[in-house]
Scaffold this active site. Structure first.
Site, mmCIF file in Angstrom:
data_model
loop_
_atom_site.group_PDB
_atom_site.id
_atom_site.type_symbol
_atom_site.label_atom_id
_atom_site.label_comp_id
_atom_site.label_asym_id
_atom_site.label_seq_id
_atom_site.Cartn_x
_atom_site.Cartn_y
_atom_site.Cartn_z
ATOM 1 N N LYS A 270 -27.606 -6.707 34.017
ATOM 2 C CA LYS A 270 -28.376 -5.477 34.276
ATOM 3 C C LYS A 270 -29.640 -5.472 33.437
ATOM 4 C CE LYS A 270 -27.063 -1.600 32.085
ATOM 5 N NZ LYS A 270 -28.103 -0.980 31.249
ATOM 6 N N ASN A 271 -29.502 -5.795 32.162
ATOM 7 C CA ASN A 271 -30.638 -5.665 31.231
ATOM 8 C C ASN A 271 -31.652 -6.792 31.344
ATOM 9 O OD1 ASN A 271 -29.411 -3.346 30.499
ATOM 10 N ND2 ASN A 271 -28.641 -4.076 28.533
ATOM 11 N N ARG B 122 -33.782 5.187 31.151
ATOM 12 C CA ARG B 122 -34.934 5.022 30.261
ATOM 13 C C ARG B 122 -35.662 3.700 30.507
ATOM 14 N NH1 ARG B 122 -34.834 5.931 25.460
ATOM 15 N NH2 ARG B 122 -35.769 4.079 24.560
ATOM 16 N N CYS C 17 -30.349 10.246 24.991
ATOM 17 C CA CYS C 17 -29.149 9.824 25.726
ATOM 18 C C CYS C 17 -27.956 10.379 24.953
ATOM 19 C CB CYS C 17 -29.107 8.306 25.838
ATOM 20 S SG CYS C 17 -28.775 7.521 24.274
ATOM 21 N N ARG D 70 -33.501 7.962 20.809
ATOM 22 C CA ARG D 70 -34.014 6.700 21.368
ATOM 23 C C ARG D 70 -35.510 6.807 21.664
ATOM 24 N NH1 ARG D 70 -29.916 4.328 25.619
ATOM 25 N NH2 ARG D 70 -31.172 2.466 25.314
ATOM 26 N N PRO D 71 -36.327 6.846 20.620
ATOM 27 C CA PRO D 71 -37.786 7.007 20.784
ATOM 28 C C PRO D 71 -38.431 5.773 21.417
ATOM 29 C CG PRO D 71 -37.241 6.466 18.530
ATOM 30 C CD PRO D 71 -35.927 6.683 19.226
ATOM 31 N N ILE D 72 -39.681 5.937 21.826
ATOM 32 C CA ILE D 72 -40.422 4.770 22.342
ATOM 33 C C ILE D 72 -41.748 4.624 21.602
ATOM 34 C CG2 ILE D 72 -39.361 4.815 24.652
ATOM 35 C CD1 ILE D 72 -42.039 6.012 25.649
ATOM 36 N N ASP D 73 -41.767 5.031 20.349
ATOM 37 C CA ASP D 73 -43.008 4.966 19.554
ATOM 38 C C ASP D 73 -43.541 3.536 19.432
ATOM 39 O OD1 ASP D 73 -40.516 4.808 18.042
ATOM 40 O OD2 ASP D 73 -41.768 4.466 16.298
ATOM 41 N N ASP E 28 -24.014 -3.179 22.256
ATOM 42 C CA ASP E 28 -23.415 -2.879 23.565
ATOM 43 C C ASP E 28 -21.980 -3.367 23.663
ATOM 44 O OD1 ASP E 28 -26.407 -3.306 25.610
ATOM 45 O OD2 ASP E 28 -25.766 -1.784 24.191
ATOM 46 N N ILE F 221 -27.472 -0.402 14.737
ATOM 47 C CA ILE F 221 -28.539 -0.197 15.717
ATOM 48 C C ILE F 221 -28.565 1.256 16.179
ATOM 49 C CG2 ILE F 221 -29.462 -0.949 17.949
ATOM 50 C CD1 ILE F 221 -29.511 -3.178 15.856
ATOM 51 N N ARG G 44 -23.240 2.562 36.608
ATOM 52 C CA ARG G 44 -24.623 2.190 36.237
ATOM 53 C C ARG G 44 -24.689 0.722 35.833
ATOM 54 N NH1 ARG G 44 -27.665 6.187 32.239
ATOM 55 N NH2 ARG G 44 -29.113 4.469 32.581
HETATM 56 C C1 EPZ Z 1 -31.838 -2.087 25.176
HETATM 57 O O1 EPZ Z 1 -32.183 -0.726 24.992
HETATM 58 C C2 EPZ Z 1 -30.655 -2.083 26.129
HETATM 59 N N1 EPZ Z 1 -31.055 -1.471 27.395
HETATM 60 C C3 EPZ Z 1 -29.509 -1.286 25.520
HETATM 61 O O2 EPZ Z 1 -28.410 -1.429 26.392
HETATM 62 C C4 EPZ Z 1 -29.147 -1.896 24.175
HETATM 63 O O3 EPZ Z 1 -28.155 -1.079 23.570
HETATM 64 C C5 EPZ Z 1 -30.386 -1.959 23.272
HETATM 65 O O4 EPZ Z 1 -31.426 -2.685 23.932
HETATM 66 C C6 EPZ Z 1 -30.107 -2.633 21.943
HETATM 67 O O5 EPZ Z 1 -29.680 -3.951 22.177
HETATM 68 C C7 EPZ Z 1 -31.703 -2.225 28.296
HETATM 69 O O6 EPZ Z 1 -31.985 -3.395 28.068
HETATM 70 C C8 EPZ Z 1 -32.056 -1.551 29.599
HETATM 71 P P1 EPZ Z 1 -34.112 -1.005 21.517
HETATM 72 P P2 EPZ Z 1 -33.565 -0.363 24.224
HETATM 73 O O7 EPZ Z 1 -35.493 -0.561 21.856
HETATM 74 O O8 EPZ Z 1 -34.622 -1.328 24.626
HETATM 75 C C9 EPZ Z 1 -35.139 1.909 17.984
HETATM 76 C C10 EPZ Z 1 -26.695 -0.760 27.817
HETATM 77 O O9 EPZ Z 1 -25.586 -0.350 27.467
HETATM 78 N N2 EPZ Z 1 -36.458 2.062 18.625
HETATM 79 O O10 EPZ Z 1 -33.887 -2.441 21.162
HETATM 80 O O11 EPZ Z 1 -33.810 1.076 24.424
HETATM 81 C C11 EPZ Z 1 -34.033 2.591 18.770
HETATM 82 O O12 EPZ Z 1 -33.963 3.964 18.451
HETATM 83 C C12 EPZ Z 1 -27.921 -0.282 27.099
HETATM 84 O O13 EPZ Z 1 -26.886 -1.623 28.714
HETATM 85 C C13 EPZ Z 1 -37.453 2.797 17.998
HETATM 86 O O14 EPZ Z 1 -37.249 3.347 16.928
HETATM 87 O O15 EPZ Z 1 -33.143 -0.643 22.719
HETATM 88 C C14 EPZ Z 1 -32.809 1.840 18.336
HETATM 89 O O16 EPZ Z 1 -32.344 2.364 17.102
HETATM 90 C C15 EPZ Z 1 -27.625 0.899 26.190
HETATM 91 N N3 EPZ Z 1 -38.665 2.925 18.601
HETATM 92 C C16 EPZ Z 1 -33.327 0.421 18.101
HETATM 93 O O17 EPZ Z 1 -34.748 0.530 17.996
HETATM 94 C C17 EPZ Z 1 -38.953 2.319 19.805
HETATM 95 O O18 EPZ Z 1 -40.092 2.442 20.299
HETATM 96 C C18 EPZ Z 1 -32.988 -0.539 19.219
HETATM 97 O O19 EPZ Z 1 -33.562 -0.027 20.390
HETATM 98 C C19 EPZ Z 1 -37.923 1.581 20.433
HETATM 99 C C20 EPZ Z 1 -36.696 1.453 19.815
#
Ligand code: EPZ
Length: 417
Positions: free
Chosen positions: A22-23, A92, A116, A121-124, A304, A326, A396
């Site tokens: 999926k990812n 997201r 969620c 889960r910010p996107i900064d 995950d 994480i 999902r």
């Molecule tokens: C991806 O989410 C996966 N989703 C998640 O899988 C997975 O849990 C995650 O990576 C961690 O491996 C998809 O690939 C669609 P991150 P993502 O950005 O990209 C912080 C599932 O079950 N962060 O690596 O959203 C964040 O808060 C899903 O399939 C910021 O602070 O994860 C977290 O603590 C759930 N600012 C950490 O980084 C940002 O701009 C990891 O988040 C982005 C992230």
């Protein structure tokens, strides 16, 4: 809403085909927007999140056709650059279209994703990276409004190796003028799958699998035929189910290289792992040793897989400490597992699992995708009947879950609530 009804206690036996990840599929669907023409994505799993991403890119003007596990995405003419709240709030990963639209047409209006079940889960980091490439970013009534007549190469250091931020920034950078160096990027296999496909489309990206990506901007990308890597989290989920039910299961098509930490921990717990040419064979006598786990970025133990590991450890002798670095709040599955008889105590982001516990069937509720998977595994090992509600979470990210588990001997069926 549907529910799953499971009569537990059956050791899982047989083989299960692991679907495409999926990812990895979601970023490839966004990448298809960068090419004028028809991109073919093979081994795409039949999942609700993939359907949602299809709806998002169709809203932008792409045409998405599915024939079995092959998806055709025709992005010849995009006539919209807005990803609406009602779609983005449900998934997201829709925000990946931000980077792709900036790469394709220099502008985008994308809803900020909601939080969620387990946190904000910010996107900064996504936005900082895209701004570093020269995009103007404004926030307007919950929408990101991005404008970038011409993206310019830069050197950008990610504060955290975020998977999503790496993907989003990369999709914008491949056509940025000059050279871009991205430091401290995520190295998940799904990112590598994207890098390889973008290069096949004509991008110039060096450093796959490393923490630094060097991108030389190109004028255009071509549509290609590409394939999705196997889903390491689906594979890990079936591994945990086989381990807890004292089963013997062959994970067909699973890629051991993507699961090194999970396989090492499973072996430490007393599960017999055999890598074959067809995939990964998992054998367990049900006699499990407690093994501590701390989640980390790839190639560490995947967050995950955290929920599934907690469930596995309910069957292990001793105390196991499972820590999620994480997502410190990703434990909504714990109270539900306790309804099934698991003995777990929580302190901050550490779950303390006492085992072995004889799990007993009960009514439980899904709260998010991987939490639901952990409840299914527990129900498969529990004595008696378990009803798991709100399984739209499962749909999902797990393809034909009840069918695949039935083929392994599980007594599981889907009912309408
Ligand atoms: C991806 O989410 C996966 N989703 C998640 O899988 C997975 O849990 C995650 O990576 C961690 O491996 C998809 O690939 C669609 P991150 P993502 O950005 O990209 C912080 C599932 O079950 N962060 O690596 O959203 C964040 O808060 C899903 O399939 C910021 O602070 O994860 C977290 O603590 C759930 N600012 C950490 O980084 C940002 O701009 C990891 O988040 C982005 C992230």
């Amino acid at each position: 809403m549907d529910k799953l009804v499971i009569e537990g206690g059956v050791p899982l036996q047989g083989e299960v085909r692991i679907a495409g990840a999926k990812n990895a599929t979601l970023p490839l669907m966004a990448a298809a927007l960068l090419a004028e023409g028809k991109t073919i994505v093979k081994n795409a799993p039949d999942l609700f999140d993939v359907l949602t991403m299809g709806r998002v890119i169709e809203r932008l003007g792409a045409d998405v056709q599915r024939h079995d596990h092959t998806m055709e995405i025709d992005a010849t003419s995009l006539d919209n650059f807005e990803a609406p709240y009602e779609l983005v709030k449900t998934m997201r990963a829709s925000v990946y279209v931000l980077g792709a639209l900036l790469g394709r047409c220099g502008k985008a209006r994308v809803s900020l994703p909601g939080g969620c079940a387990w946190g904000p889960r910010p996107i900064d980091i996504h936005l900082k990276g895209i701004q570093a490439l020269g995009a103007e970013i404004d926030l307007d009534h919950g929408y990101i409004v991005a404008d970038a007549p011409k993206l310019k190469g830069t050197r950008f250091f990610l504060d955290f190796p975020s998977v999503g931020a790496t993907i989003n920034i990369l999709l914008a950078a491949v056509k940025a003028e000059g050279e871009t160096v991205l430091e401290n990027v995520a190295r998940e296999p799904e990112v590598t799958n994207l890098v390889r496909v973008l290069n096949k489309m004509g991008a110039k990206i060096e450093g796959e699998k490393t923490s630094t990506l060097r991108i030389t901007g190109v004028d255009g990308l071509n549509p290609v035929t590409c394939s999705v890597i196997p889903d390491r989290i689906e594979a890990g989920t079936y591994l945990a189910a086989a381990g807890l039910t004292a089963g013997d299961v062959l994970l067909l098509g699973a890629e051991p290289e993507h699961l090194t930490m999970v396989l090492a921990k499973a072996a430490e717990a007393g599960i017999k792992i055999t890598v074959t040419t067809e995939g990964i064979r998992v054998e367990s006598d049900g006699n499990l040793r407690s093994v501590d786990v701390e989640t980390a970025i790839y190639p560490g133990f995947a967050t995950d897989m955290q929920a599934q590991w907690i469930t596995l450890m309910t069957g292990a002798h001793g105390v196991s400490l499972i820590t999620d670095i994480i997502y410190p709040d990703r434990f909504t599955h714990v109270p539900e597992l306790m309804r099934l008889g698991a003995r777990i105590s929580m302190k901050d982001n550490v779950a303390r699992v006492h085992g072995p516990s004889q799990l007993r069937g009960a009514q439980v509720m899904s709260t998010d995708l991987r939490a639901s998977a952990s409840l299914v595994i527990a129900a498969l090992a529990a004595s008696g009947r378990t009803d798991i509600s709100r399984i739209y979470h499962l749909d999902r990210g797990y393809e034909r879950l009840e069918e695949k588990f039935s083929q392994l001997g599980a007594r599981i069926k889907r009912e309408h609530e």
